[in-house]
Design a protein around this motif. Sequence first.
Motif, PDB file in Angstrom:
ATOM      1  N   SER A  48       0.829  -1.214   0.000  1.00 27.15           N
ATOM      2  CA  SER A  48       0.000   0.000   0.000  1.00 27.15           C
ATOM      3  C   SER A  48       0.859   1.257   0.000  1.00 27.15           C
ATOM      4  O   SER A  48       0.519   2.249  -0.656  1.00 27.15           O
ATOM      5  CB  SER A  48      -0.927  -0.009   1.227  1.00 27.15           C
ATOM      6  OG  SER A  48      -1.776  -1.137   1.217  1.00 27.15           O
ATOM      7  N   ASN A 148     -13.474  -1.840 -11.277  1.00 29.56           N
ATOM      8  CA  ASN A 148     -13.080  -2.079  -9.889  1.00 29.56           C
ATOM      9  C   ASN A 148     -14.033  -3.057  -9.217  1.00 29.56           C
ATOM     10  O   ASN A 148     -13.607  -3.989  -8.527  1.00 29.56           O
ATOM     11  CB  ASN A 148     -13.074  -0.757  -9.121  1.00 29.56           C
ATOM     12  CG  ASN A 148     -11.751  -0.029  -9.221  1.00 29.56           C
ATOM     13  OD1 ASN A 148     -10.791  -0.360  -8.556  1.00 29.56           O
ATOM     14  ND2 ASN A 148     -11.708   0.978 -10.071  1.00 29.56           N
ATOM     15  N   MET A 221     -12.577   5.399   0.080  1.00 29.14           N
ATOM     16  CA  MET A 221     -11.695   4.225   0.065  1.00 29.14           C
ATOM     17  C   MET A 221     -11.399   3.726   1.477  1.00 29.14           C
ATOM     18  O   MET A 221     -11.242   2.525   1.694  1.00 29.14           O
ATOM     19  CB  MET A 221     -10.389   4.559  -0.657  1.00 29.14           C
ATOM     20  CG  MET A 221     -10.566   4.949  -2.119  1.00 29.14           C
ATOM     21  SD  MET A 221     -11.571   3.797  -3.085  1.00 29.14           S
ATOM     22  CE  MET A 221     -10.642   2.271  -2.874  1.00 29.14           C
ATOM     23  N   MET A 318     -17.446   6.786  -5.769  1.00 32.25           N
ATOM     24  CA  MET A 318     -16.201   6.554  -6.501  1.00 32.25           C
ATOM     25  C   MET A 318     -16.235   7.223  -7.868  1.00 32.25           C
ATOM     26  O   MET A 318     -15.286   7.922  -8.271  1.00 32.25           O
ATOM     27  CB  MET A 318     -15.951   5.052  -6.648  1.00 32.25           C
ATOM     28  CG  MET A 318     -14.619   4.710  -7.304  1.00 32.25           C
ATOM     29  SD  MET A 318     -14.321   2.926  -7.410  1.00 32.25           S
ATOM     30  CE  MET A 318     -14.097   2.526  -5.676  1.00 32.25           C
ATOM     31  N   GLN A 345      -6.080   5.924  -2.630  1.00 27.59           N
ATOM     32  CA  GLN A 345      -6.393   4.520  -2.405  1.00 27.59           C
ATOM     33  C   GLN A 345      -5.279   3.844  -1.614  1.00 27.59           C
ATOM     34  O   GLN A 345      -5.543   3.066  -0.684  1.00 27.59           O
ATOM     35  CB  GLN A 345      -6.592   3.807  -3.744  1.00 27.59           C
ATOM     36  CG  GLN A 345      -6.956   2.338  -3.613  1.00 27.59           C
ATOM     37  CD  GLN A 345      -7.270   1.704  -4.967  1.00 27.59           C
ATOM     38  OE1 GLN A 345      -7.395   2.381  -5.970  1.00 27.59           O
ATOM     39  NE2 GLN A 345      -7.397   0.386  -4.974  1.00 27.59           N
ATOM     40  N   SER A 348      -5.305   5.196   2.085  1.00 35.50           N
ATOM     41  CA  SER A 348      -6.407   4.619   2.862  1.00 35.50           C
ATOM     42  C   SER A 348      -6.118   3.161   3.214  1.00 35.50           C
ATOM     43  O   SER A 348      -6.490   2.695   4.292  1.00 35.50           O
ATOM     44  CB  SER A 348      -7.723   4.722   2.084  1.00 35.50           C
ATOM     45  OG  SER A 348      -7.682   3.946   0.904  1.00 35.50           O
TER      46      SER A 348
END
Length: 411
Positions: A48, A148, A221, A318, A345, A348
């Motif tokens: 991440s 997504n 997110m 989104m 993203q 988060s």
Amino acid sequence: MMKMKGSVFFSVFVAMLGLMLLAPITPSLIRELGLREIHSGILISTGSIMMAVMAPIWGNISDARGRKPVILVGFIGMTISTLLLAMTFYFGLHHYISGGPLLFLMIGARSLVGMFIPAILSSSQAYIGDVTEGKERAGGMAIISAANGLGLVLGPAISGIFTWIGLLWPLYFGIAISAAAFAALLLFMPATKPTSQKGAVKVSPFQPGLRFYLLVAFITMTGIVTIQVVGGFYLQDQLGLPSDQLARVVSFGLMFTGIAMLLSQVVQSKWLKWEPRPMILLGSFILVASMLLFLLTAHLPFYYLAFFVFGLGSGFMMTGFMAGASFSVRNEQQGGVAGLVAAMQGISAIIAPILGTTLYQVNHASPMALIAILTALLGAAMLARYRKRPSQCAVDRMEGQEIHAGSEGAQ
């Protein structure tokens, strides 16, 4: 145009599918390798962090070099990094390496996955910004949200199917589909010209017209990641589910979320065709309603309904923040702004697991309550802004142009 949109949908779908293939098997692999749960958290966090760091960089590169080359580089990197991760797990499971060296290689390979996926996501969003205008852009961003959602639905399901063959087979499939995506896009994806000009102003996350949409992206997110992380614990504690049944229940719940996200994109792109602010406003109200369902019910069918309603709200929000952020900057900065959105993203995904699990230990209802409060405040702020400003798209474009005009004048 359909060929362009189809290429973007396919790119985002494969990237999200590859990311979700890894998530369900990570806990089992950690246990099989004799590592501790904290090592799973380290793997997720490092990936991440790399996503948050690299997303703006890839976005700016795509402004200078073009969207298609960066997307192709992303798939090359995704294929190689997933191969390295699979090889590392394979060597660990067969006891060729262990301990510190194994953990170091796992973190390195997982970081590479996090490094290259934003190249695909940010460039794909910027690609839509290049080829759409006005209300059509919101519909284009709905395609990304739909991709997504589909990746969220099919990733865990496909991963579960391949684990019947072997624990590493989801990764083997991820390698194959990434390589196939590279070949398909190389042949069929239309190229666009680089958009940045000499002396072009870089996008600032704090500039007027953009910062609010980045805040919406972060809150949205954070809510999605929080539900993914603590949703299983919450259902098990509320319903007293055994561990073997819990995995199926959570998978169905997330599947309902993904289906609802897809449905929201169909509704937006085919019928509503709203501008970003009303989309975010509607999405925030729906998302708050989903959190209330989570908190006030004690029956599994209503929890499934909560997952579905949550997907509807998340889908509208989104699409709203993607389109709103795109409208707030000039065409030659679509890559930069897409990178900032993708970075939200990643950020988060760093904060939400730690915050969500910490709050859950204090009180089981507190993560959902926090999401509801933050989203309600966001909706109230959006309602106030929406009443003051009649034409959101025009205002966002004007604010973005004022910033650039001022910067160019200073130069």
